[in-house]
Design a protein around this motif. Structure first.
Motif, PDB file in Angstrom:
ATOM      1  N   ALA A 129      -7.161   3.410   5.060  1.00  0.00           N
ATOM      2  CA  ALA A 129      -7.511   2.265   5.900  1.00  0.00           C
ATOM      3  C   ALA A 129      -7.744   2.651   7.357  1.00  0.00           C
ATOM      4  O   ALA A 129      -8.258   1.848   8.135  1.00  0.00           O
ATOM      5  N   ILE A 130      -7.374   3.870   7.745  1.00  0.00           N
ATOM      6  CA  ILE A 130      -7.550   4.311   9.130  1.00  0.00           C
ATOM      7  C   ILE A 130      -8.958   4.875   9.294  1.00  0.00           C
ATOM      8  O   ILE A 130      -9.329   5.848   8.643  1.00  0.00           O
ATOM      9  N   LEU A 178      -6.312  11.997  -0.997  1.00  0.00           N
ATOM     10  CA  LEU A 178      -6.516  11.805   0.440  1.00  0.00           C
ATOM     11  C   LEU A 178      -5.245  12.127   1.215  1.00  0.00           C
ATOM     12  O   LEU A 178      -5.305  12.800   2.239  1.00  0.00           O
ATOM     13  N   SER A 179      -4.098  11.669   0.735  1.00  0.00           N
ATOM     14  CA  SER A 179      -2.859  11.980   1.461  1.00  0.00           C
ATOM     15  C   SER A 179      -2.601  13.481   1.458  1.00  0.00           C
ATOM     16  O   SER A 179      -2.168  14.046   2.462  1.00  0.00           O
ATOM     17  N   LEU A 227       0.843  -1.192   0.000  1.00  0.00           N
ATOM     18  CA  LEU A 227       0.000   0.000   0.000  1.00  0.00           C
ATOM     19  C   LEU A 227       0.879   1.242   0.000  1.00  0.00           C
ATOM     20  O   LEU A 227       1.905   1.275   0.676  1.00  0.00           O
ATOM     21  N   ASN A 228       0.460   2.259  -0.730  1.00  0.00           N
ATOM     22  CA  ASN A 228       1.178   3.540  -0.664  1.00  0.00           C
ATOM     23  C   ASN A 228       0.594   4.356   0.484  1.00  0.00           C
ATOM     24  O   ASN A 228      -0.309   3.902   1.201  1.00  0.00           O
ATOM     25  N   LEU A 229       1.077   5.592   0.657  1.00  0.00           N
ATOM     26  CA  LEU A 229       0.640   6.424   1.772  1.00  0.00           C
ATOM     27  C   LEU A 229      -0.866   6.654   1.758  1.00  0.00           C
ATOM     28  O   LEU A 229      -1.544   6.464   2.767  1.00  0.00           O
ATOM     29  N   GLY A 230      -1.404   7.077   0.627  1.00  0.00           N
ATOM     30  CA  GLY A 230      -2.832   7.364   0.533  1.00  0.00           C
ATOM     31  C   GLY A 230      -3.696   6.159   0.855  1.00  0.00           C
ATOM     32  O   GLY A 230      -4.708   6.262   1.554  1.00  0.00           O
ATOM     33  N   GLU A 231      -3.286   5.006   0.376  1.00  0.00           N
ATOM     34  CA  GLU A 231      -4.046   3.782   0.647  1.00  0.00           C
ATOM     35  C   GLU A 231      -3.958   3.409   2.124  1.00  0.00           C
ATOM     36  O   GLU A 231      -4.946   2.965   2.718  1.00  0.00           O
ATOM     37  N   GLY A 232      -2.784   3.596   2.718  1.00  0.00           N
ATOM     38  CA  GLY A 232      -2.629   3.318   4.142  1.00  0.00           C
ATOM     39  C   GLY A 232      -3.473   4.248   4.991  1.00  0.00           C
ATOM     40  O   GLY A 232      -4.101   3.825   5.962  1.00  0.00           O
ATOM     41  N   LEU A 233      -3.510   5.529   4.613  1.00  0.00           N
ATOM     42  CA  LEU A 233      -4.335   6.497   5.346  1.00  0.00           C
ATOM     43  C   LEU A 233      -5.816   6.174   5.194  1.00  0.00           C
ATOM     44  O   LEU A 233      -6.592   6.315   6.137  1.00  0.00           O
TER      45      LEU A 233
END
Length: 181
Positions: A26-27, A58-59, A18-24
């Motif tokens: 998920a929160i 999103l990021s 996952l990149n940063l945006g995808e990780g964020l």
């Protein structure tokens, strides 16, 4: 959102992280929801030229929210994740939320054409946001949209010109550019 599930499944099968945006994304929490909603406004959808691949918007929205609420500081991956977790119960009707919405409304007036060439990098978007936010805090901006539009067009044109030159006639532009790297 079947496309999202299909894409996620493909990446899992190929071992793509996952990149940063995808990780964020998920929160869970109200700040994440607020940032997601910001990305749906006209400024993100019509004004900036960055592609919204893999939750890039999103990021960017999370970075802006963090900087607006906590002030100028690091916006690395761990900082953004901690921010979303800390503000899990964020009130979308708070003064901070209203300020963020107001800045984006004002930015839409400045950048009234679609896909503005000045807004082609995340760093430029964040810089423009921070400047207008600070100016909004300090005084009345009503009716000054054209002045800012002219300023930003001139600034980013000069910046690009200076970056493309081999001489350093205007070192302040290079200093700005280097601070973004």
């Amino acid at each position: 959102k079947n496309e999202d599930l299909t894409e996620l499944f493909k990446r899992l099968q190929l071992g793509i992280h996952l990149n940063l945006g995808e990780g964020l994304n998920a929160i869970e929490g109200e700040m994440t929801n607020f940032a997601r909603n910001i990305t749906k406004n006209n400024f993100f959808q019509k004004k900036i030229t960055i592609l919204d691949t893999r939750n890039a918007f999103l990021s960017l929205a999370c970075q802006i929210c963090l900087l607006e609420i906590l002030g100028i500081q690091s916006v690395k991956s761990k900082d953004l994740k901690n921010f979303l977790i800390t503000y899990k119960t964020f009130n979308k009707n708070s003064n901070e939320a209203q300020k963020i919405k107001n800045v984006f409304t004002y930015l839409e007036k400045i950048f009234n054409e679609n896909k503005s060439t000045e807004l082609k990098s995340k760093a430029n978007v964040v810089s423009v946001y921070i400047l207008i936010s600070n100016m909004m805090t300090r005084g009345k901006l009503k009716g000054k949209e054209q002045h800012f539009k002219k300023f930003f067009k001139h600034f980013f044109k000069e910046l690009q010109s200076e970056v493309n030159k081999s001489s350093n006639q205007k070192p302040e532009y290079l200093k700005y550019q280097n601070s973004l790297i």
